[in-house]
Design a protein around this motif. Structure first.
Motif, PDB file in Angstrom:
ATOM      1  N   GLN A   1      -6.507   3.862  -2.418  1.00 41.53           N
ATOM      2  CA  GLN A   1      -7.161   2.726  -1.782  1.00 41.53           C
ATOM      3  C   GLN A   1      -6.879   2.770  -0.284  1.00 41.53           C
ATOM      4  N   ARG A   2      -7.919   2.626   0.519  1.00 42.44           N
ATOM      5  CA  ARG A   2      -7.812   2.759   1.968  1.00 42.44           C
ATOM      6  C   ARG A   2      -7.513   1.396   2.597  1.00 42.44           C
ATOM      7  N   CYS A   3      -6.482   1.354   3.430  1.00 44.19           N
ATOM      8  CA  CYS A   3      -6.064   0.114   4.085  1.00 44.19           C
ATOM      9  C   CYS A   3      -6.302   0.227   5.584  1.00 44.19           C
ATOM     10  N   GLN A   4      -7.099  -0.678   6.131  1.00 46.35           N
ATOM     11  CA  GLN A   4      -7.374  -0.722   7.565  1.00 46.35           C
ATOM     12  C   GLN A   4      -6.942  -2.080   8.112  1.00 46.35           C
ATOM     13  N   TRP A   5      -6.340  -2.074   9.307  1.00 44.65           N
ATOM     14  CA  TRP A   5      -5.753  -3.273   9.896  1.00 44.65           C
ATOM     15  C   TRP A   5      -6.431  -3.608  11.220  1.00 44.65           C
ATOM     16  N   ASN A   6      -6.593  -4.910  11.458  1.00 43.47           N
ATOM     17  CA  ASN A   6      -7.070  -5.410  12.749  1.00 43.47           C
ATOM     18  C   ASN A   6      -6.114  -6.514  13.186  1.00 43.47           C
ATOM     19  N   PHE A   7      -5.517  -6.354  14.371  1.00 43.00           N
ATOM     20  CA  PHE A   7      -4.479  -7.284  14.824  1.00 43.00           C
ATOM     21  C   PHE A   7      -5.007  -8.352  15.777  1.00 43.00           C
ATOM     22  N   SER A   8      -6.305  -8.407  15.988  1.00 42.34           N
ATOM     23  CA  SER A   8      -7.015  -9.415  16.804  1.00 42.34           C
ATOM     24  C   SER A   8      -6.644  -9.373  18.281  1.00 42.34           C
TER      25      SER A   8
ATOM     26  N   TYR B   1      -1.583 -14.709  15.993  1.00 41.56           N
ATOM     27  CA  TYR B   1      -2.567 -13.639  15.917  1.00 41.56           C
ATOM     28  C   TYR B   1      -3.144 -13.605  14.506  1.00 41.56           C
ATOM     29  N   VAL B   2      -4.456 -13.461  14.421  1.00 41.41           N
ATOM     30  CA  VAL B   2      -5.113 -13.331  13.126  1.00 41.41           C
ATOM     31  C   VAL B   2      -5.085 -11.863  12.726  1.00 41.41           C
ATOM     32  N   VAL B   3      -4.276 -11.542  11.746  1.00 42.51           N
ATOM     33  CA  VAL B   3      -4.139 -10.165  11.265  1.00 42.51           C
ATOM     34  C   VAL B   3      -4.956 -10.019   9.994  1.00 42.51           C
ATOM     35  N   CYS B   4      -5.830  -9.022   9.974  1.00 43.70           N
ATOM     36  CA  CYS B   4      -6.711  -8.800   8.831  1.00 43.70           C
ATOM     37  C   CYS B   4      -6.469  -7.428   8.228  1.00 43.70           C
ATOM     38  N   LEU B   5      -6.326  -7.391   6.918  1.00 45.32           N
ATOM     39  CA  LEU B   5      -6.228  -6.150   6.148  1.00 45.32           C
ATOM     40  C   LEU B   5      -7.521  -5.973   5.363  1.00 45.32           C
ATOM     41  N   THR B   6      -8.199  -4.862   5.568  1.00 49.47           N
ATOM     42  CA  THR B   6      -9.420  -4.543   4.826  1.00 49.47           C
ATOM     43  C   THR B   6      -9.113  -3.426   3.835  1.00 49.47           C
ATOM     44  N   LEU B   7      -9.452  -3.661   2.578  1.00 50.10           N
ATOM     45  CA  LEU B   7      -9.193  -2.691   1.511  1.00 50.10           C
ATOM     46  C   LEU B   7     -10.517  -2.150   0.983  1.00 50.10           C
ATOM     47  N   THR B   8     -10.625  -0.829   0.900  1.00 47.32           N
ATOM     48  CA  THR B   8     -11.806  -0.188   0.315  1.00 47.32           C
ATOM     49  C   THR B   8     -11.342   0.926  -0.620  1.00 47.32           C
ATOM     50  N   ASP B   9     -12.216   1.300  -1.562  1.00 48.48           N
ATOM     51  CA  ASP B   9     -11.937   2.459  -2.408  1.00 48.48           C
ATOM     52  C   ASP B   9     -13.247   3.103  -2.822  1.00 48.48           C
TER      53      ASP B   9
ATOM     54  N   THR C   1      -5.984  -1.625  16.288  1.00 47.56           N
ATOM     55  CA  THR C   1      -6.240  -1.418  14.867  1.00 47.56           C
ATOM     56  C   THR C   1      -5.285  -0.337  14.360  1.00 47.56           C
ATOM     57  N   ALA C   2      -5.209  -0.211  13.047  1.00 45.35           N
ATOM     58  CA  ALA C   2      -4.366   0.819  12.441  1.00 45.35           C
ATOM     59  C   ALA C   2      -4.875   1.098  11.043  1.00 45.35           C
ATOM     60  N   GLU C   3      -4.391   2.173  10.444  1.00 47.62           N
ATOM     61  CA  GLU C   3      -4.771   2.540   9.081  1.00 47.62           C
ATOM     62  C   GLU C   3      -3.542   3.023   8.331  1.00 47.62           C
ATOM     63  N   GLY C   4      -3.430   2.609   7.077  1.00 52.50           N
ATOM     64  CA  GLY C   4      -2.311   3.027   6.255  1.00 52.50           C
ATOM     65  C   GLY C   4      -1.744   1.855   5.473  1.00 52.50           C
ATOM     66  N   VAL C   5      -0.978   2.154   4.442  1.00 51.68           N
ATOM     67  CA  VAL C   5      -0.362   1.110   3.630  1.00 51.68           C
ATOM     68  C   VAL C   5       0.733   0.400   4.414  1.00 51.68           C
TER      69      VAL C   5
END
Length: 244
Positions: free
Chosen positions: A123-130, A150-158, A134-138
């Motif tokens: 499962q791919r984890c992408q981060w946005n720190f507002s 800060y609004v931190v968002c984790l987006t999960l895709t597979d 941005t970053a990618e990884g578990v």
């Protein structure tokens, strides 16, 4: 004494997803093609002996399943584990994600983020720190430029069609005196949005009033501590919580 009002902005990306037919999630801990496979239920930690369809369960596989009680083969040694036969088997996992945030003891502006997902290998984890980063990884780390929310968002895709996002308003800094004792949390699963105000501790004061609204239009979404709503379509939404 007047109470504080706290405003938390939460960006939310909605998208369609596949629906999983099975009710439980397992990881294969050990496999014996003659006597079945040992499977850990990732939702409750229970260890099971799967005595059917074991050939499809190599060690390390993460899968969705449903099961019913069964008798192990008479030729197998006795086991104290509950023996089950699979009634449902799928590679589609629940489209769910969450994360934890930990402040570095050496630098209050540096936080470590850990995604809580079922299958971190696939499962791919992408981060946005507002703040433009941005970053990618578990597991990721990020250093913010200054104190604040800060609004931190984790987006999960597979590969099975999951696309969900978990957003939280995270305090960055050595102290936090303006939360009023609650944290606003929002998660989107497909077009269904779940939002709630979560107390930060047992001493969080009772809520007097709550209002969730769209930042762009000001339209009220709910006046409750937690609610669920359907979004009109895929896109980016800015959801706010105001409470006293």
């Amino acid at each position: 004494m007047s109470s504080l009002l706290f405003l938390a902005g939460l960006f939310l990306m909605a998208a369609a997803q596949a629906q999983e037919p099975c009710q439980r999630i397992g990881r294969v801990a050990a496999a014996d093609m003659g006597c079945g496979a040992r499977v850990v239920d990732l939702k409750d930690g229970q260890l099971l002996q799967v005595v059917s369809s074991s050939a499809a369960l190599p060690v390390g596989r993460v899968f969705g399943f449903s099961a019913t009680s069964a008798m192990p083969p008479a030729s197998c040694p006795p086991t104290a584990l509950p023996a089950v036969a699979l009634t449902c088997l799928t590679d589609t996992l629940p489209c769910e994600a969450d994360f934890t945030a930990t402040i570095s003891p050496q630098n209050a502006l540096r936080l470590s983020f850990e995604a809580v997902v079922f299958d971190p290998d696939n499962q791919r984890c992408q981060w946005n720190f507002s703040d433009g980063a941005t970053a990618e990884g578990v597991s990721v780390q990020h250093t913010f430029s200054q104190e604040g929310y800060y609004v931190v968002c984790l987006t999960l895709t597979d590969s099975m069609g999951c696309h969900t996002q978990r957003c939280r308003s995270v305090w960055v800094g050595a102290t936090n005196a303006t939360t009023c004792g609650y944290e606003a949390q929002v998660v989107a699963v497909g077009l269904k949005m779940h939002a709630q105000l979560v107390p930060l501790g047992v001493l969080a004061p009772p809520l007097k009033s709550v209002r969730w609204f769209m930042a762009k239009t000001g339209a009220t979404l709910a006046e409750a501590q937690a609610f669920t709503a359907m979004l009109p379509g895929a896109g980016t939404y800015h959801i706010c919580a105001q409470y006293e």
